[in-house]
Design a protein around this motif. Structure first.
Motif, mmCIF file in Angstrom:
data_model
loop_
_atom_site.group_PDB
_atom_site.id
_atom_site.type_symbol
_atom_site.label_atom_id
_atom_site.label_comp_id
_atom_site.label_asym_id
_atom_site.label_seq_id
_atom_site.Cartn_x
_atom_site.Cartn_y
_atom_site.Cartn_z
ATOM 1 N N GLN B 138 0.566 -1.276 0.063
ATOM 2 C CA GLN B 138 0.000 -0.206 -0.125
ATOM 3 C C GLN B 138 0.461 1.058 -0.271
ATOM 4 O O GLN B 138 0.687 2.260 -0.640
ATOM 5 N N ILE B 139 1.564 1.559 0.752
ATOM 6 C CA ILE B 139 2.392 2.530 1.170
ATOM 7 C C ILE B 139 2.891 2.536 -0.346
ATOM 8 O O ILE B 139 3.706 3.547 -0.914
ATOM 9 N N ALA B 140 4.019 1.203 -1.144
ATOM 10 C CA ALA B 140 5.403 1.900 -2.013
ATOM 11 C C ALA B 140 3.749 1.989 -3.029
ATOM 12 O O ALA B 140 4.913 2.846 -3.953
ATOM 13 N N ALA B 141 2.854 1.606 -3.632
ATOM 14 C CA ALA B 141 1.647 2.581 -4.217
ATOM 15 C C ALA B 141 2.013 3.627 -4.518
ATOM 16 O O ALA B 141 1.633 4.320 -5.352
ATOM 17 N N THR B 142 1.717 4.140 -3.166
ATOM 18 C CA THR B 142 1.117 5.011 -3.268
ATOM 19 C C THR B 142 2.105 6.774 -2.972
ATOM 20 O O THR B 142 2.624 7.278 -3.439
ATOM 21 N N CYS B 143 3.216 5.975 -3.024
ATOM 22 C CA CYS B 143 5.198 6.971 -2.694
ATOM 23 C C CYS B 143 5.250 6.223 -3.532
ATOM 24 O O CYS B 143 7.081 6.781 -3.489
ATOM 25 N N ALA B 144 5.088 5.950 -4.533
ATOM 26 C CA ALA B 144 6.065 5.454 -6.583
ATOM 27 C C ALA B 144 7.196 6.973 -6.126
ATOM 28 O O ALA B 144 7.004 7.824 -6.598
ATOM 29 N N GLY B 145 8.668 6.070 -6.837
ATOM 30 C CA GLY B 145 9.295 6.878 -7.482
ATOM 31 C C GLY B 145 10.032 7.372 -5.777
ATOM 32 O O GLY B 145 11.076 8.450 -5.991
ATOM 33 N N LYS B 146 9.545 7.687 -4.615
ATOM 34 C CA LYS B 146 9.735 7.954 -3.188
ATOM 35 C C LYS B 146 11.768 7.142 -3.511
ATOM 36 O O LYS B 146 12.306 7.358 -1.961
ATOM 37 N N GLY B 147 11.692 5.925 -4.006
ATOM 38 C CA GLY B 147 13.380 5.161 -3.538
ATOM 39 C C GLY B 147 13.041 4.258 -2.081
ATOM 40 O O GLY B 147 14.155 4.650 -1.200
ATOM 41 N N LEU B 148 11.882 4.453 -1.437
ATOM 42 C CA LEU B 148 11.725 3.574 0.245
ATOM 43 C C LEU B 148 11.993 2.615 0.713
ATOM 44 O O LEU B 148 12.682 1.484 -0.615
ATOM 45 N N LEU B 149 12.816 2.326 1.549
ATOM 46 C CA LEU B 149 13.340 0.714 2.021
ATOM 47 C C LEU B 149 12.682 0.538 2.106
ATOM 48 O O LEU B 149 12.476 0.653 3.547
ATOM 49 N N LEU B 150 11.623 -0.815 2.041
ATOM 50 C CA LEU B 150 10.719 -1.480 2.705
ATOM 51 C C LEU B 150 10.728 -3.055 2.987
ATOM 52 O O LEU B 150 11.341 -3.644 2.361
ATOM 53 N N GLY B 151 10.175 -3.256 4.503
ATOM 54 C CA GLY B 151 10.869 -4.419 4.788
ATOM 55 C C GLY B 151 9.534 -4.601 6.239
ATOM 56 O O GLY B 151 9.515 -3.795 6.838
ATOM 57 N N PRO B 152 10.245 -5.938 6.447
ATOM 58 C CA PRO B 152 10.800 -7.539 6.450
ATOM 59 C C PRO B 152 10.341 -8.373 5.727
ATOM 60 O O PRO B 152 9.132 -8.054 5.896
ATOM 61 N N ALA B 153 11.225 -8.067 4.083
ATOM 62 C CA ALA B 153 10.385 -9.489 3.792
ATOM 63 C C ALA B 153 11.017 -10.766 3.758
ATOM 64 O O ALA B 153 12.627 -10.695 4.244
ATOM 65 N N LYS B 154 10.052 -12.218 4.510
ATOM 66 C CA LYS B 154 10.402 -12.806 4.578
ATOM 67 C C LYS B 154 10.551 -14.250 3.427
ATOM 68 O O LYS B 154 9.112 -13.561 2.321
ATOM 69 N N LYS B 155 10.016 -15.318 3.577
ATOM 70 C CA LYS B 155 10.439 -16.543 2.866
ATOM 71 C C LYS B 155 8.897 -16.390 3.034
ATOM 72 O O LYS B 155 8.188 -17.003 2.392
ATOM 73 N N GLU B 156 8.167 -15.851 4.090
ATOM 74 C CA GLU B 156 6.413 -15.345 3.922
ATOM 75 C C GLU B 156 5.582 -14.896 3.192
ATOM 76 O O GLU B 156 5.062 -15.305 2.780
#
Ligand code: SF4
Lengths: 456, 304
Positions: B138-156
């Motif tokens: 959700q955050i990634a989509a709204t803030c396109a191009g902001k070069g955010l670092l998002l996580g944690p992405a886990k194996k799940e």
């Protein structure tokens, strides 16, 4: 030992003259290969072979001992660049700097501080082990007075003597020789005096020069004069230089078999840092980055304790699981109505659980079962933390005599053993606790209320 | 004996990851040698510190005589601005762990901060896979191009998060529990989802000093050695250490704030020495202290 007896045999004279005490050169070669005999037992052995074997028998980084008896500090003998490759062996000594320009009261306070600040953690005693005494006033009498004061007030601390004037070092050494102090610095300027003046070649000495290149010829000179208890100071100007120098020194010894740098090091955050906290972080970096001795100017409880814990962490043998002692730990002074939590003796589990229990302020008991250092899930899956082993532990732990109820909280990760455990411990009511330690305070508070209700 | 410094040249190189929007972006990684080994390699970007801001309530450690930082604004965006002005921080980390509000509300608050400041922002989700796989996209989509670092992405939950990072050009934190091989596996899976290597940052899971710090320390060293010595492409992403919460929940930090700052500072510095390219801190005091060490003692004068 990475050299074969048969290879040694090929390089012995082959005369079977028996002077080494063995009937044949072959027999002698076998004894050499297993380290049972020294190469000089054969008078005819080639110099090159002898050196090679001697090198193989001595560790690449020499052991240096400062101080005597049980409290002696051992440094050196490191075998790896990275702790996961094997382990780091001898934790660096932490030294508190005291100079002869400080007042009598300041000196007393520092000596007391060093002795008072001792900690226990995971069954280990943690403390700073050295006092570094610096001649700064320029007056020999003052320096000697400082050394004498330390001798009488700090009966066990190891001693580092620091003086630009070699005669100060010599005079101080004379009065504390039996404490086996480290003399620092030996430099290009005083090396001849040192070789002439130090009769006892076993004296630990700290050699200082501007950079590793300058250090090497000094070490060579000292070694050929018979000194072996050497500590190196390449005079790094800041932390980034220190990382470079410490890395290159250890690499030279381990990877290049360069024996002239096969010694532990001494470092001085006290001269690099302006502020106390800055000094702590420099010392922390040097603990991780190969220092043998770390001299600091300030010690307070809140700065020394984290450094000692870090040193313990970095020097923990990665091949061994971390464990705590099997016993019933009393937290926040529990009484007979206090809740009881059970978990394994994996040190990290113990820390996480006990620190949450303490934070909850609820008086309680923590039963730690020996699972050979396995965490809850691993211990359960190998049967070390199953209904039968838990039941027998609870019976031998003596917890039943300390409490007036029979409620036992088990980790949430082993909820499935509740039924079985109740069969094994029919008097007890088994309560399934939380999976994460962070849920413990809330759980304990609920338990406490319940127990109080049922008790009244 | 003639002394020759034993200089090592490494075959591998760490990816350079660019965080944040155009003008104020920050680069991490890019080195071709071990941490601070400028005597044998090039390290274009010094390790970076980020200061965390909790999305719901502001850190309670400031209650205890925390000096200049005792009266922090409760609004995350205001706190972010204060940190930028007073500490000159280059990166902000928004923390969601333990937030007891709806996912929509979390996203709304995060977006507000992202819109209010123009420095790189790290979004450290709740850590609960099911929540993060909704929140982070959700955050990634709204803030396109902001070069955010998002996580944690886990194996799940890496698929959902990776897809959003690919679609909206964000970066991802790949988290695995103290396991070199698992870290590599997750990187491989993220690359398969379409992410570029310079969009990934490795989070090997950080423990605090006294609570397993040495495990993290050695995992970081092993990842860096695999990347540099063995030129393992799937280990060449920069490393992140998220230590604030871990350090401040220890009893040693809680019982004495000065000790807490050193507890966090020593943990940070150990991981930086082991190879962390970016460290997330909780206390502004620790930030100041650690930044001072980095700039005063760990900056190569000749390189500048
Ligand atoms: S002393 Fe030397 S030469 Fe003589 S038997 Fe022993 S090893 Fe052989």
């Amino acid at each position: 030992m990475p050299i074969k007896g048969t290879d040694i045999q090929k390089r012995l004279p082959g005369t079977n003259c028996k002077e080494c005490g063995l009937p044949t050169c072959f027999g002698f070669a076998m004894k050499l290969a297993t380290g049972k005999l020294k190469p000089d037992a054969c008078p005819y052995i080639a110099q090159s072979l002898r050196e090679e074997i001697e090198n193989l028998l001595t560790p690449p980084v020499k052991l240096v001992v400062i101080g005597t008896g049980e409290q002696a500090l051992n440094i050196g003998e490191e075998e790896v660049m990275f702790r996961h490759e094997k382990t780091f062996f001898h934790p660096p000594g932490l030294a508190l700097l005291i100079s002869d320009t400080e007042t009598d009261a300041e000196i007393t306070a520092k000596i007391d501080k060093l002795q008072e600040l001792q900690f226990k953690r995971v069954g280990m005693e943690l403390r700073a082990e050295l006092l570094a005494l610096q001649s700064l006033s320029g007056e020999k009498a003052k320096f000697i007075a400082l050394v004498e004061k330390v001798l009488s007030q700090a009966a066990t601390a190891g001693i580092v003597l620091i003086a630009k004037q070699f005669d100060h070092l010599l005079a101080a050494q004379e009065i504390c020789n039996d404490r086996k102090p480290l003399l620092y610095p030996i430099t290009a300027a005083n090396i001849d005096d040192a070789i002439a003046g130090l009769n006892e070649r076993a004296t630990p000495i700290g050699v200082q020069a501007e950079g590793i290149e300058e250090l090497v010829p000094l070490v060579e000179k000292l070694r050929s004069a018979g000194f072996e208890q050497i500590v190196l100071d390449p005079s790094s100007k800041n932390l980034i230089e220190a990382i470079r120098d410490q890395t290159l020194i250890r690499r030279a010894a381990l990877k290049k078999d360069f024996r002239l740098l096969g010694f532990p090091t001494i470092t001085f955050p006290c001269f690099l840092a302006k502020e106390a906290q800055e000094e702590v972080l420099l010392a922390a970096s040097l603990i991780a980055k190969y220092a043998g001795i770390i001299v600091v100017r300030n010690i307070k409880r809140h700065s020394l304790f984290p450094l000692l814990v870090e040193r313990m962490n970095i020097y923990t043998d990665p091949r061994r699981p971390m464990t705590v002692e099997e016993k019933v730990y009393e937290i926040n002074s529990p009484d007979a109505a206090a809740p009881v939590i059970l978990t394994t003796n994996f040190a990290l589990t113990y820390f996480a659980v006990s620190s949450e229990m303490e934070a909850s302020k609820v008086p309680s008991f923590l039963c730690i079962q020996n699972t050979e250092g396995l965490c809850v899930l691993a211990a359960w899956s190998t049967g070390k933390f199953a209904a039968d082993t838990i039941a027998s532990y609870i019976k031998r732990s003596g917890i039943a005599d300390k409490i007036n109820h029979r409620n036992l909280i088990i980790p949430g990760y082993v909820a499935q053993i509740k039924g079985e455990l109740e069969e094994e411990l029919p008097d007890w009511q088994i309560i399934v606790g939380t999976r994460e330690a962070s849920g413990i305070p809330a759980l304990l508070k609920r338990q406490k209320q319940l127990l109080e209700l049922s008790g009244s | 004996m003639v002394y020759q410094p034993a200089i090592d040249i490494y075959s591998g190189k760490i990816e350079e990851v660019i965080l944040g929007p155009g003008g104020n972006s920050v680069r991490i990684g890019g080195e071709d040698t071990l941490p601070f080994h400028s005597f044998e390699g090039v390290l274009p970007n010094p390790p970076k510190l980020a200061l965390e801001i909790c999305i719901t309530k502001q850190a309670d450690w400031t209650e205890e005589k925390a000096g200049d930082f005792s009266n922090l604004p409760s609004e995350p965006a205001d706190l972010a601005k204060k940190y930028i002005e007073e500490l000159g921080i280059e990166i902000i980390a928004l923390q969601f762990a333990g937030a007891a509000i709806s996912i929509d509300e979390m996203a709304k608050r995060a977006i507000k901060v992202i819109k209010a400041v123009d420095i790189p922002i790290i979004i450290y989700g709740t850590g609960v896979s099911e929540q993060d796989q909704i929140l982070l996209p959700q955050i990634a989509a709204t803030c396109a191009g902001k070069g955010l670092l998002l996580g944690p992405a886990k194996k799940e939950n890496y698929r959902e998060i990776a897809a959003a990072c690919v679609a909206y050009d964000q970066r991802v934190i790949a988290q695995t529990p103290l396991d070199v091989n698992a870290a590599k596996q997750l990187n491989i899976m993220l690359i398969k989802e379409g992410l570029a290597a310079d969009q990934i940052v490795i989070d090997p899971l950080s423990s605090a000093l006294g609570y397993g710090m040495e495990y993290t320390y050695s995992v970081m060293e092993r990842i860096k050695l695999a990347a540099l010595v063995h030129n393992d492409k799937m280990m060449q992403m920069p490393i992140i250490a998220n230590i604030g919460a871990e350090c401040w929940k220890t009893k040693e930090a809680k019982e004495d704030i000065t000790q807490g700052v050193l507890w966090e500072g020593i943990t940070a510095l150990c991981f930086i020495l082991a190879g962390a390219n970016i460290v997330l801190l909780k206390s502004p005091h620790t930030y100041k202290l650690t930044q001072q060490i980095l700039s005063k003692h760990l900056t190569d004068v000749e390189a500048n």
